[in-house]
Design a protein around this motif. Sequence first.
Motif, PDB file in Angstrom:
ATOM      1  N   PRO B  73       5.393  -2.862   2.351  1.00 49.65           N
ATOM      2  CA  PRO B  73       3.999  -2.444   2.400  1.00 49.65           C
ATOM      3  C   PRO B  73       3.079  -1.418   1.400  1.00 49.65           C
ATOM      4  CG  PRO B  73       5.722  -1.976   3.726  1.00 49.65           C
ATOM      5  CD  PRO B  73       6.348  -2.878   2.929  1.00 49.65           C
ATOM      6  N   ASN B  74       2.027  -1.429   1.456  1.00 54.38           N
ATOM      7  CA  ASN B  74       1.711  -0.574   0.923  1.00 54.38           C
ATOM      8  C   ASN B  74       2.003   1.030   0.765  1.00 54.38           C
ATOM      9  OD1 ASN B  74      -1.557  -1.833   2.205  1.00 54.38           O
ATOM     10  ND2 ASN B  74      -0.846  -1.264   0.042  1.00 54.38           N
ATOM     11  N   GLY B  75       2.492   1.807  -0.290  1.00 52.70           N
ATOM     12  CA  GLY B  75       3.175   2.742  -0.193  1.00 52.70           C
ATOM     13  C   GLY B  75       4.708   2.565  -0.490  1.00 52.70           C
ATOM     14  N   ALA B  76       5.176   1.456  -0.279  1.00 56.07           N
ATOM     15  CA  ALA B  76       6.259   1.125  -0.059  1.00 56.07           C
ATOM     16  C   ALA B  76       7.327   1.646  -1.210  1.00 56.07           C
ATOM     17  CB  ALA B  76       6.865  -0.512  -0.327  1.00 56.07           C
ATOM     18  N   GLY B  77       6.875   1.842  -2.473  1.00 53.37           N
ATOM     19  CA  GLY B  77       7.217   2.427  -3.871  1.00 53.37           C
ATOM     20  C   GLY B  77       7.749   0.739  -4.410  1.00 53.37           C
ATOM     21  N   LYS B  78       6.669   0.142  -4.351  1.00 52.83           N
ATOM     22  CA  LYS B  78       7.233  -0.884  -5.283  1.00 52.83           C
ATOM     23  C   LYS B  78       6.668  -0.488  -6.812  1.00 52.83           C
ATOM     24  CE  LYS B  78       4.882  -3.699  -3.224  1.00 52.83           C
ATOM     25  NZ  LYS B  78       4.080  -2.928  -1.896  1.00 52.83           N
ATOM     26  N   THR B  79       5.291  -0.450  -7.196  1.00 56.09           N
ATOM     27  CA  THR B  79       4.640   0.664  -7.941  1.00 56.09           C
ATOM     28  C   THR B  79       5.998   1.238  -9.370  1.00 56.09           C
ATOM     29  OG1 THR B  79       2.723  -0.261  -7.942  1.00 56.09           O
ATOM     30  CG2 THR B  79       2.623   0.500  -9.638  1.00 56.09           C
ATOM     31  N   THR B  80       6.139   2.421  -8.110  1.00 60.46           N
ATOM     32  CA  THR B  80       6.841   3.399  -8.376  1.00 60.46           C
ATOM     33  C   THR B  80       8.220   3.221  -9.264  1.00 60.46           C
ATOM     34  OG1 THR B  80       5.651   5.026  -6.443  1.00 60.46           O
ATOM     35  CG2 THR B  80       8.190   5.764  -8.261  1.00 60.46           C
ATOM     36  N   THR B  81       8.291   1.648  -8.344  1.00 56.82           N
ATOM     37  CA  THR B  81      10.077   1.795  -8.709  1.00 56.82           C
ATOM     38  C   THR B  81      10.027   0.730 -10.298  1.00 56.82           C
ATOM     39  OG1 THR B  81      10.994   0.867  -7.020  1.00 56.82           O
ATOM     40  CG2 THR B  81      12.108  -0.293  -8.490  1.00 56.82           C
ATOM     41  N   ASP B 195       3.315  -7.128 -11.528  1.00 59.20           N
ATOM     42  CA  ASP B 195       2.781  -6.076  -9.716  1.00 59.20           C
ATOM     43  C   ASP B 195       2.408  -6.330  -9.671  1.00 59.20           C
ATOM     44  OD1 ASP B 195       3.405  -3.848  -8.573  1.00 59.20           O
ATOM     45  OD2 ASP B 195       2.996  -2.156  -9.700  1.00 59.20           O
ATOM     46  N   GLU B 196       2.309  -7.314  -8.236  1.00 59.72           N
ATOM     47  CA  GLU B 196       0.936  -7.821  -6.925  1.00 59.72           C
ATOM     48  C   GLU B 196       0.771  -8.411  -8.144  1.00 59.72           C
ATOM     49  OE1 GLU B 196      -1.140  -4.982  -4.677  1.00 59.72           O
ATOM     50  OE2 GLU B 196       1.208  -3.829  -4.915  1.00 59.72           O
ATOM     51  N   PRO B 197       1.965  -9.667  -8.556  1.00 59.11           N
ATOM     52  CA  PRO B 197       0.415 -11.240  -9.547  1.00 59.11           C
ATOM     53  C   PRO B 197      -0.580 -11.665  -8.917  1.00 59.11           C
ATOM     54  CG  PRO B 197       2.550 -11.292  -8.614  1.00 59.11           C
ATOM     55  CD  PRO B 197       2.409  -9.943  -8.164  1.00 59.11           C
ATOM     56  N   SER B 228       5.581  -7.516  -4.009  1.00 52.79           N
ATOM     57  CA  SER B 228       4.185  -8.914  -3.234  1.00 52.79           C
ATOM     58  C   SER B 228       3.456  -8.081  -2.056  1.00 52.79           C
ATOM     59  CB  SER B 228       4.400 -10.361  -3.490  1.00 52.79           C
ATOM     60  OG  SER B 228       3.147 -10.742  -2.035  1.00 52.79           O
ATOM     61  N   HIS B 229       3.071  -7.867  -1.256  1.00 49.99           N
ATOM     62  CA  HIS B 229       2.989  -7.700   0.007  1.00 49.99           C
ATOM     63  C   HIS B 229       3.356  -8.916   0.786  1.00 49.99           C
ATOM     64  CE1 HIS B 229      -0.415  -4.856  -1.399  1.00 49.99           C
ATOM     65  NE2 HIS B 229       0.728  -4.278  -1.456  1.00 49.99           N
ATOM     66  N   SER B 230       3.475  -9.571   0.687  1.00 53.95           N
ATOM     67  CA  SER B 230       3.543 -10.873   1.829  1.00 53.95           C
ATOM     68  C   SER B 230       4.924 -11.959   0.916  1.00 53.95           C
ATOM     69  CB  SER B 230       2.285 -12.020   1.240  1.00 53.95           C
ATOM     70  OG  SER B 230       2.755 -13.631   1.327  1.00 53.95           O
TER      71      SER B 230
HETATM   72  N1  LIG Z   1       1.370  10.876  -9.178  1.00 55.27           N
HETATM   73  C1  LIG Z   1       2.019  11.301  -8.237  1.00 55.27           C
HETATM   74  N2  LIG Z   1       2.040  11.597  -7.501  1.00 55.27           N
HETATM   75  C2  LIG Z   1       2.560  11.717  -6.010  1.00 55.27           C
HETATM   76  N3  LIG Z   1       2.857  10.999  -5.090  1.00 55.27           N
HETATM   77  C3  LIG Z   1       2.672   9.288  -5.673  1.00 55.27           C
HETATM   78  C4  LIG Z   1       2.888   9.176  -7.339  1.00 55.27           C
HETATM   79  N4  LIG Z   1       2.509   7.731  -7.495  1.00 55.27           N
HETATM   80  C5  LIG Z   1       3.108   7.920  -6.632  1.00 55.27           C
HETATM   81  N5  LIG Z   1       3.275   7.785  -4.953  1.00 55.27           N
HETATM   82  C6  LIG Z   1       3.024   8.142  -3.968  1.00 55.27           C
HETATM   83  O1  LIG Z   1       4.778   7.099  -3.845  1.00 55.27           O
HETATM   84  C7  LIG Z   1       4.926   6.113  -2.219  1.00 55.27           C
HETATM   85  C8  LIG Z   1       4.430   5.177  -3.176  1.00 55.27           C
HETATM   86  O2  LIG Z   1       3.603   3.991  -3.495  1.00 55.27           O
HETATM   87  P1  LIG Z   1       4.121   2.820  -5.152  1.00 55.27           P
HETATM   88  O3  LIG Z   1       3.035   3.371  -5.608  1.00 55.27           O
HETATM   89  O4  LIG Z   1       5.081   2.903  -5.304  1.00 55.27           O
HETATM   90  O5  LIG Z   1       3.673   1.733  -3.673  1.00 55.27           O
HETATM   91  P2  LIG Z   1       3.569   0.355  -3.738  1.00 55.27           P
HETATM   92  O6  LIG Z   1       4.539  -0.147  -2.940  1.00 55.27           O
HETATM   93  O7  LIG Z   1       3.369   0.358  -5.173  1.00 55.27           O
HETATM   94  O8  LIG Z   1       2.567   0.576  -2.881  1.00 55.27           O
HETATM   95  P3  LIG Z   1       0.822  -0.863  -2.763  1.00 55.27           P
HETATM   96  O9  LIG Z   1       1.225  -1.702  -2.235  1.00 55.27           O
HETATM   97  O10 LIG Z   1       0.236   0.449  -1.880  1.00 55.27           O
HETATM   98  O11 LIG Z   1       0.448  -1.184  -4.231  1.00 55.27           O
HETATM   99  C9  LIG Z   1       3.020   6.156  -2.002  1.00 55.27           C
HETATM  100  O12 LIG Z   1       3.593   7.140  -0.912  1.00 55.27           O
HETATM  101  C10 LIG Z   1       2.263   7.156  -3.232  1.00 55.27           C
HETATM  102  O13 LIG Z   1       1.380   7.670  -2.214  1.00 55.27           O
END
Ligand SMILES: Nc1ncnc2c1ncn2[C@@H]1O[C@H](COP(=O)(O)OP(=O)(O)OP(=O)(O)O)[C@@H](O)[C@H]1O
Lengths: 300, 346
Positions: B73-81, B195-197, B228-230
């Motif tokens: 879901p949103n905020g799961a950490g996908k983009t961060t990974t 990332d979410e293509p 993906s979210h789906s």
């Molecule tokens: N630079 C940052 N500073 C503080 N918190 C961050 C930062 N980048 C991401 N986060 C937090 O880390 C968590 C994971 O974010 P991330 O963007 O990886 O989620 P995601 O899975 O890609 O979500 P989405 O589906 O919305 O893209 C979120 O709670 C976000 O608020």
Amino acid sequence: MEKYRNVFVIAQKEFADNIWSPRFVILMLVFTTIVFSLSYGSGIGSESTISRSYLDIAQIVSLFLPFMGIALGFDAICKEREASSLNVLLTHPIYRDNIIAGKTLGAMITLVLVVFVSIFIVLGTMLVASGTELSLPMLNRLVVFAILTYLYLSIFLALGILGSIVTKNATKSLVYNIAIWVVLCIVFGMICTTTASIIAGHKPTDLDDSGYFLELNADIQKLSPAHHYAMTVSGVPSLSWLGVSSERSSVRGIFDTEHTLEQWWNEFWINVLILTITPVFLIIMAFITFLRQDISKDMG
Amino acid sequence: MESMSVESMSVESMSVESMSMELEQSGILQETDEFAIETIHLSKFFGKEKQIRAVDNLNLQVKKGEVFGFVGPNGAGKTTTMKMLIGLLEPSEGSGKVAGFDIVREVINIRETTGVLPEPAGFYDNLTARQNLRFYAKLYNIEPGVREKRIVNLLETVGLTRAIDQKTGGFSTGMRKRFGLAQALVNEPSVLFLDEPTSGIDPLGAQMMRDLIKELNRSKGVTVFLSSHSMEEVEEICDHIAIIAKGKLLAAGSVEDLRDMIREKEGVHYLLEVQDIPLSEAAEAVKNVEGVTAFDIRDRTLHVSAKMKLRTEIAKAVKKAGGTVSMFEEEEMNLQKLFLKIIEGA
Ligand SMILES: Nc1ncnc2c1ncn2[C@@H]1O[C@H](COP(=O)(O)OP(=O)(O)OP(=O)(O)O)[C@@H](O)[C@H]1O
Ligand SMILES: [Mg+2]
């Protein structure tokens, strides 16, 4: 060398972006029109009026051309951050320092173009209007004038780039930079006079300027790059509006043909040094700031 | 230029030799070699007290040549990974390798060999599609002749041939996503991060994107890591799936592995048609099979619920009772349901 190859890829793109942008073309047109009119007006006179007209040009340059430097730099990084194109750029094999170096280099090259096109227009106009030949010593002085102008403008270019790094969007960066420009170039004389008056307890209505007040005023003026530019090109402490200027230098700037270039250098080398060090210092600041907004903080 | 390429060739052959030598010496290297992406205790914490655990102790293994789905879901950490995997973010803890390169120390090598469609993705909207790709290609020092051909091919691949000399500023969301994919392919990468293509594009466009990804994987053998979210989407195109929420890996495996997880949780549901004996008789026989929890006769079909997979046991029981199984199906299981359950529990 391979490590720095992409600096030139970025610089090339930046340069092309600059010279094809409507913003640049408009600014360039406005500026060259001013320069052209001034040089045409005095082109009909003798060589001494030619140097006189350079002083007019020097004032225009000192007051308004910094905006050109700002316009070339203020959105360099924040524009890409806003549009998420930095996000994409960084996924390709390029170091962060190469990005900032490329952008700075591209803008610096554009600035060379700005300065030399202007000088060329001045020269051409005056030669055609007066129908005389330009003496070699005058040409040397023109080249030095161009270099001084370039150094002066690159200070504002570097300030612009720095602004584009520390702010989140281009509008903010532009506002900050314009504020700095207005303060440092346009009304700095007034600010100096006011500040010096307050500190020295000198009433603006006092007709005899006290020595302490004038000294203070002169010292504060040194804080603006515009002062160092004004000194080197025209031997006066300030070309900005609404200020008190203490006595001018005995060498009356770069176009004072009564003194040799060597005498000019002995008189103003500190100012030239400051004009050289300041942009270098600001660019290093920009590098450090950009590199510190790094991968551990996720600033894009 | 010529001497350069000779030099790089000899370096390459040398490294192959030394690598095979090392391979002989240690079994470990051989094992890690089959993975395109591997992470060990990978973590990213944000905030002053590291209170935001965006990615928390992630262990992933993505095999070469597979399509790997990273769903959450949103905020799961996908983009961060993903950012950590391509060296845009430094891990707080743990480590990882992409295409054999360390994600902290060999970032530039990773970027040379991978392609990334980030989210959000922006381009130079004052430039045309062709000019944009040309700029990205120059960053890889691709020879101009090759480069120009590749640009045309790439834009054809993603269906943007007609927009080749249009400014990207005028592109629709769907076109931008596809252009983003073209941009990621400019260096002919062996690993592709997406990332979410399909987010933000219409169903037809999304399907086209999925088909494109499948095709790229099939024809070029590109390893694809997509988020993906789906669940439905990753179920359709991925060989392996990882479910992540709140920074933690909740489940991972092949689509079949995940189905097994549902079977374990929800049991298995079979549909049977039987000939030669009445359905009620067949039901009696099946009831006695160990593990069967319920049965029901509807629409001339026997519905059987079981704790686990009991296909052969059920078939045997029917046969023993004198019946012939003419149809034997397992009810379609919805991974989306499982996904929702798992992330709800997190
Ligand atoms: N630079 C940052 N500073 C503080 N918190 C961050 C930062 N980048 C991401 N986060 C937090 O880390 C968590 C994971 O974010 P991330 O963007 O990886 O989620 P995601 O899975 O890609 O979500 P989405 O589906 O919305 O893209 C979120 O709670 C976000 O608020
Ligand atoms: Mg995301």
